[in-house]
Structure formats: structure tokens, C-alpha cells
Design an enzyme around this catalytic site. Structure first.
Site, PDB file in Angstrom:
ATOM      1  N   ARG A   1     -73.221  65.997  -0.233  1.00  0.00           N
ATOM      2  CA  ARG A   1     -72.346  64.233  -1.096  1.00  0.00           C
ATOM      3  C   ARG A   1     -73.434  63.494  -1.920  1.00  0.00           C
ATOM      4  O   ARG A   1     -73.099  62.734  -2.505  1.00  0.00           O
ATOM      5  CB  ARG A   1     -71.959  64.479  -0.379  1.00  0.00           C
ATOM      6  CG  ARG A   1     -70.908  64.842   1.482  1.00  0.00           C
ATOM      7  CD  ARG A   1     -70.394  64.944   2.593  1.00  0.00           C
ATOM      8  NE  ARG A   1     -70.515  63.367   3.272  1.00  0.00           N
ATOM      9  CZ  ARG A   1     -70.363  62.539   3.829  1.00  0.00           C
ATOM     10  NH1 ARG A   1     -71.403  63.325   4.926  1.00  0.00           N
ATOM     11  NH2 ARG A   1     -70.813  61.767   4.115  1.00  0.00           N
TER      12      ARG A   1
ATOM     13  N   HIS B   1     -75.152  56.888  21.220  1.00  0.00           N
ATOM     14  CA  HIS B   1     -76.175  57.164  19.786  1.00  0.00           C
ATOM     15  C   HIS B   1     -75.401  56.338  18.480  1.00  0.00           C
ATOM     16  O   HIS B   1     -74.402  55.631  18.718  1.00  0.00           O
ATOM     17  CB  HIS B   1     -74.528  58.387  19.155  1.00  0.00           C
ATOM     18  CG  HIS B   1     -75.349  58.994  17.390  1.00  0.00           C
ATOM     19  ND1 HIS B   1     -76.024  59.409  17.636  1.00  0.00           N
ATOM     20  CD2 HIS B   1     -75.052  58.179  16.559  1.00  0.00           C
ATOM     21  CE1 HIS B   1     -76.244  59.405  15.922  1.00  0.00           C
ATOM     22  NE2 HIS B   1     -75.337  59.243  15.635  1.00  0.00           N
TER      23      HIS B   1
ATOM     24  N   ASP C   1     -73.207  70.977   8.488  1.00  0.00           N
ATOM     25  CA  ASP C   1     -73.128  69.395   7.788  1.00  0.00           C
ATOM     26  C   ASP C   1     -74.850  69.285   6.330  1.00  0.00           C
ATOM     27  O   ASP C   1     -74.472  68.330   6.330  1.00  0.00           O
ATOM     28  CB  ASP C   1     -73.431  68.337   9.295  1.00  0.00           C
ATOM     29  CG  ASP C   1     -73.771  67.395   9.046  1.00  0.00           C
ATOM     30  OD1 ASP C   1     -72.908  66.670   8.578  1.00  0.00           O
ATOM     31  OD2 ASP C   1     -75.060  67.225   9.521  1.00  0.00           O
TER      32      ASP C   1
ATOM     33  N   SER D   1     -69.503  64.349   9.701  1.00  0.00           N
ATOM     34  CA  SER D   1     -70.556  64.144  10.141  1.00  0.00           C
ATOM     35  C   SER D   1     -71.390  64.160  10.582  1.00  0.00           C
ATOM     36  O   SER D   1     -72.123  64.871  11.829  1.00  0.00           O
ATOM     37  CB  SER D   1     -71.178  64.001   8.373  1.00  0.00           C
ATOM     38  OG  SER D   1     -72.557  63.890   8.469  1.00  0.00           O
TER      39      SER D   1
ATOM     40  N   LYS E   1     -72.759  66.720  15.271  1.00  0.00           N
ATOM     41  CA  LYS E   1     -73.790  66.572  15.611  1.00  0.00           C
ATOM     42  C   LYS E   1     -73.554  65.756  16.912  1.00  0.00           C
ATOM     43  O   LYS E   1     -74.193  66.993  17.716  1.00  0.00           O
ATOM     44  CB  LYS E   1     -74.993  65.839  14.784  1.00  0.00           C
ATOM     45  CG  LYS E   1     -75.134  67.077  13.656  1.00  0.00           C
ATOM     46  CD  LYS E   1     -75.725  65.604  12.698  1.00  0.00           C
ATOM     47  CE  LYS E   1     -75.115  64.899  11.564  1.00  0.00           C
ATOM     48  NZ  LYS E   1     -75.582  64.371  10.584  1.00  0.00           N
TER      49      LYS E   1
HETATM   50  N1  URA Z   1     -75.003  59.640   9.094  1.00  0.00           N
HETATM   51  C1  URA Z   1     -74.851  60.836   9.325  1.00  0.00           C
HETATM   52  O1  URA Z   1     -75.266  62.329  10.038  1.00  0.00           O
HETATM   53  N2  URA Z   1     -74.046  61.508   8.432  1.00  0.00           N
HETATM   54  C2  URA Z   1     -73.559  60.825   7.725  1.00  0.00           C
HETATM   55  O2  URA Z   1     -72.507  61.321   6.454  1.00  0.00           O
HETATM   56  C3  URA Z   1     -73.815  59.746   7.079  1.00  0.00           C
HETATM   57  C4  URA Z   1     -74.633  58.560   7.995  1.00  0.00           C
END
Ligand code: URA
Ligand code: CA
Length: 441
Positions: free
Chosen positions: A168, A82, A161, A183, A187
Site C-alpha cells: 500500500r 490503542h 498486514d 490493518s 493487530k
Molecule cells: N497504522 C496501521 O497499523 N495501519 C494502517 O493502515 C495505518 C496506520
């Protein structure tokens, strides 16, 4: 339990319990706590921070807010990579086939790109008929047959998220280490791979603009992965200038094909080798870095990684003639050269600004429902530390809109900073973060 007390506790710089974290994540996801209370809590978290235990609990609560994808039916140790997001980052399309060609399953479920960074799924869609939506059954079946599967998230992954991120975004609480790390990792961890390598980008084109912040984010994410029981490591890598030469969807597919054939840009290929060697070690495929590197180089020399890309395309219903003959990929009507008016060396090339220029051309999404021009983008002919003469071509602009292309041309002329040779040569990798700590390169 009352949300008011949780906000007050964090405001007073106290540690939240697991139950308190579970409470607000669950009840915000199912809409029983209003935005303004979570906004206040996030601001308190932003100011007073969360410790490692709280951050891990937050990540777990976010994972539990939705579905997880069980991949235990995939044979062998499954790995995933990732990137925290960069410009021209074509790595997955090269690294995936290389790893799969070493008989290690490389599986990835991703969301789509937004803003100035590109997404792998969009790139793959420049191959005619390539299907990015696979059922979990098909995803697993393909991984078992050919060791590679790349698809979009079908399941309902971390709905918390989605709500958190939107909140945010409008309350100036995006750039908090715990909130970013939870976050991203929620995922990743919702998808049941065995080992994960994180490519944490640092520089003008990345979320993290300086190395200390990037190392901290990498450490935080590795700790979450390990705390959740997954083998996780991270490399912190350079995103001061775009990666490789191509930025744009079809252009990057072409660049991936060239790299798999052994003619790719040096930095892009080198990053794939470095990430790949760590993955092969994590998967237990080899015992030493040297063995890993020679195995990986051999996937290029023998053409087996290229053949793996062909197989991937075939298994996901794509037209392999687009790989065999990349001229079939979407092509822009205009290709405009940007020439240098100066002599010297390229000192810098702001990745974020180049990413935005590609976005202007239509290579990326401004909102979630923007339609991408798959053919649009930029190909860099000169990169940082390269020597340039007056009249040399710095870059090529690929566009279907001549007015936009001319606007971008003047942007790119401005973005190439040309002068004396830089004192230090650029670095590709700054450090490695594992369970044993940080190793600086
Ligand atoms: N990418 C994400 O998925 N979340 C974040 O908070 C910042 C970058
Ligand atoms: Ca690239």
C-alpha cells in the site's frame, strides 16, 4: 477461484464474498499471488470501497494469516488501549499504571514506532535493563501478579498486514478507511484482550486531518471490534498540537513520572482520566463515570499509580532507581532554548512538524533499523492558547548534535504561530463512538 475474477469484480464495484477475501489474503501471504495483482485489487478497493461486511471479513482473514495470543489465563476482564498515533503521546505509561492500580488488568503488546510518532517500547527502553521482550507465559504471569504487562509482539501476528502495508505504501493505497481499519484492528484483535479503547487522533499530527474522517475511521474500527465479539469503543481526540510538553523517549518517561506524581501537563492528565474512566466502566469496575474519575484521581493522590509503575519496572527487570531518580535517565549534552520574538498568544503549533523536528534530533526511526537517541527531543514550554511575551522561552531542544539542534531551533521558531487570541479555545476530545453510535462532545 482466480485472482483475475476477484480484481474484475471489485473493479466493477461488486461486493466480494467471504471466500474470495479469504482466498486472496491467504494466497498473498504464502506468496502464491504476485504483488501486481494485489496492487490492482487494492486500487479497485481504494476507488470502489468495501462495505462493513467485507471489511470485517478482511480483518478476520488477516488475523487468520498468523498466530493469535490467547490471554484467557489472565484473571478478570483485561483491557487494552490503542492510539492511532500521535506526537508526544505518553498516555500508555500513565494510563496503564492508573488502571492497574484500580485492580483492572492492563495488558498491551505493541509493535515499534515508525516515522514521526513515538512508540511505547522505545520509551520504556530508556529505563536501564527494562525488558520489552517477554514470553507469553511471563506476560500472563506478570498480569496476574501486578495487573500490568507491556511488551513487544513475540508471536507471528498478522503477517498479511506486513505485506499489505508495504504494498500500500508504494501504490498510493494507504489512506482507505477499510484498509486502515482492518490493518490496525487485525493487530489488536489477534491479542486476546476483553475490552479495547481506541484513541483515534485527529489533526495536523495524525493520520486523519479532519474530524469527519476521524469519526468515520473510529466508527469503522469500533464496528470491526464489535463484529469480532470484543467490547470496543473509541474516543476521537485532538492531535493538532503535541500531547503534553515532552516529545522524545527519556523526556516522555520523565513526563509520565511527573504526571503520576500529580505534576503532569493538564491535557495529558485529562486525556488519561477520560480514557481511563471509559476503561473502568467497560471492565465493570465501576457503575458511573463519577465513580471512575474519583477512583482514578485517587490513584494519583495516594501515589498508588506511581507505585504501580515502579512494580512494572521491577517485574520487567528494569532499574527502579531510574524512576525514583529520573535524572539518571539518558540526558542530552545540549539543551537549547527557543525564545519568542513576538508578543501575543500561541495560535497553533503543527504537531506533525514538531514530530519531524524531534525525528531530526534522533528521537525516532526513519527506517526500521535506525538507532534511536533516547535522550533527544523537545520540551514545549508554551502551548496553544498560552500567552507569550518577547523573550519568553517557547521550547527547549535536547540534543547531542549541536548542528542538528540549531537547524531544529529555526524550525521551531517558525512553527510557533503567535498572534491574537484564538476565538475558540482548543478542544481535547471531539467525540465518543460506541455500539450505540456517535456522541459528539
Ligand atoms: N497504522 C496501521 O497499523 N495501519 C494502517 O493502515 C495505518 C496506520
Ligand atoms: Ca508528551
Amino acid at each position: 477461484m482466480r485472482m483475475y475474477d476477484i480484481i474484475k469484480k471489485k473493479r466493477d464495484n461488486e461486493e466480494l464474498t467471504t471466500q474470495e477475501i479469504d482466498y486472496f489474503v491467504e494466497n498473498y501471504t504464502n506468496n502464491t499471488i504476485p504483488d501486481y495483482q494485489v496492487a490492482a485489487l487494492f486500487m479497485a478497493i481504494f476507488l470502489n470501497k468495501m462495505n462493513r461486511r467485507e471489511t470485517l471479513d478482511l480483518t478476520k482473514a488477516m488475523i487468520n494469516s498468523g498466530d493469535s495470543v490467547n490471554l484467557s489465563k489472565i484473571n478478570g476482564k483485561k483491557v487494552d488501549k490503542h492510539s492511532t498515533g500521535g506526537v508526544g503521546d505518553t498516555t500508555t505509561l500513565i494510563l496503564g499504571p492508573m488502571i492497574a492500580a484500580c485492580n483492572v488488568p492492563f495488558v498491551k503488546m505493541s509493535g515499534r514506532g515508525l516515522g514521526h510518532t513515538g512508540g511505547t517500547l522505545d520509551k520504556l527502553e530508556s529505563i536501564k535493563n527494562f525488558k520489552v521482550e517477554l514470553s507469553t507465559e511471563k506476560f500472563i504471569k506478570n498480569a496476574n501478579k501486578i495487573n500490568i504487562s507491556l511488551c513487544s509482539q513475540t508471536a507471528n501476528i498478522t503477517p498479511a498486514d506486513k505485506k499489505f502495508y508495504a504494498l500500500r505504501d508504494v501504490t498510493a493505497t494507504v489512506d482507505n478507511l477499510s484498509l486502515i481499519a482492518s490493518s490496525i484492528m487485525s493487530k489488536k484483535l489477534a491479542i486476546g484482550t476483553d475490552a479495547i479503547i481506541l484513541d483515534v487522533k485527529v489533526g495536523s499530527g495524525a493520520f486523519m486531518k479532519n474530524i469527519d474522517d476521524a469519526l468515520k475511521l473510529a466508527e469503522e474500527m469500533v464496528n470491526i471490534g464489535l463484529g469480532y465479539g470484543r467490547e470496543t469503543i473509541a474516543l476521537v481526540t485532538n492531535m493538532d498540537e503535541p500531547l503534553g510538553n515532552a516529545i522524545g523517549n527519556a523526556l516522555e518517561v520523565k513526563e509520565a513520572i511527573q504526571t503520576l506524581k500529580g505534576h503532569g501537563p493538564k491535557d495529558l492528565y485529562e486525556l488519561c482520566l477520560q480514557l481511563g474512566s471509559k476503561l473502568l466502566l467497560l471492565a465493570g469496575r465501576v457503575q458511573s463515570k463519577d465513580d471512575a474519575l474519583s477512583l482514578l484521581r485517587n490513584t494519583i493522590r495516594s501515589n498508588s499509580a506511581y507505585e504501580k509503575l515502579i512494580e512494572l519496572v521491577k517485574y520487567q527487570d528494569g532499574d527502579i532507581s531510574y524512576i525514583e531518580n529520573p535524572d539518571l535517565l539518558p540526558k542530552a549534552n545540549h539543551i537549547i532554548k527557543v525564545k519568542s520574538e513576538k508578543k501575543g498568544y500561541v495560535k497553533s503549533l503543527n504537531a506533525e512538524e514538531i514530530g519531524k523536528a524531534a525525528l531530526t534530533l534522533g528521537a525516532g526511526r526513519i527506517t526500521m533499523d535506525s538507532v534511536i537517541d533516547l535522550s533527544a527531543g523537545i520540551v514545549l514550554n508554551k502551548k496553544v492558547d498560552d500567552k507569550v511575551d518577547i523573550g519568553d522561552t517557547l521550547a527547549y531542544i535536547h540534543s547531542n548534535d549541536i548542528d542538528k539542534a540549531m537547524d531544529v531551533k529555526s524550525d521551531i521558531e517558525r512553527l510557533y504561530i503567535i498572534g491574537d487570541k484564538n476565538k475558540e479555545t482548543k478542544k481535547l476530545i471531539y467525540g465518543l463512538i460506541t455500539k450505540d453510535g456517535i456522541e459528539l462532545y
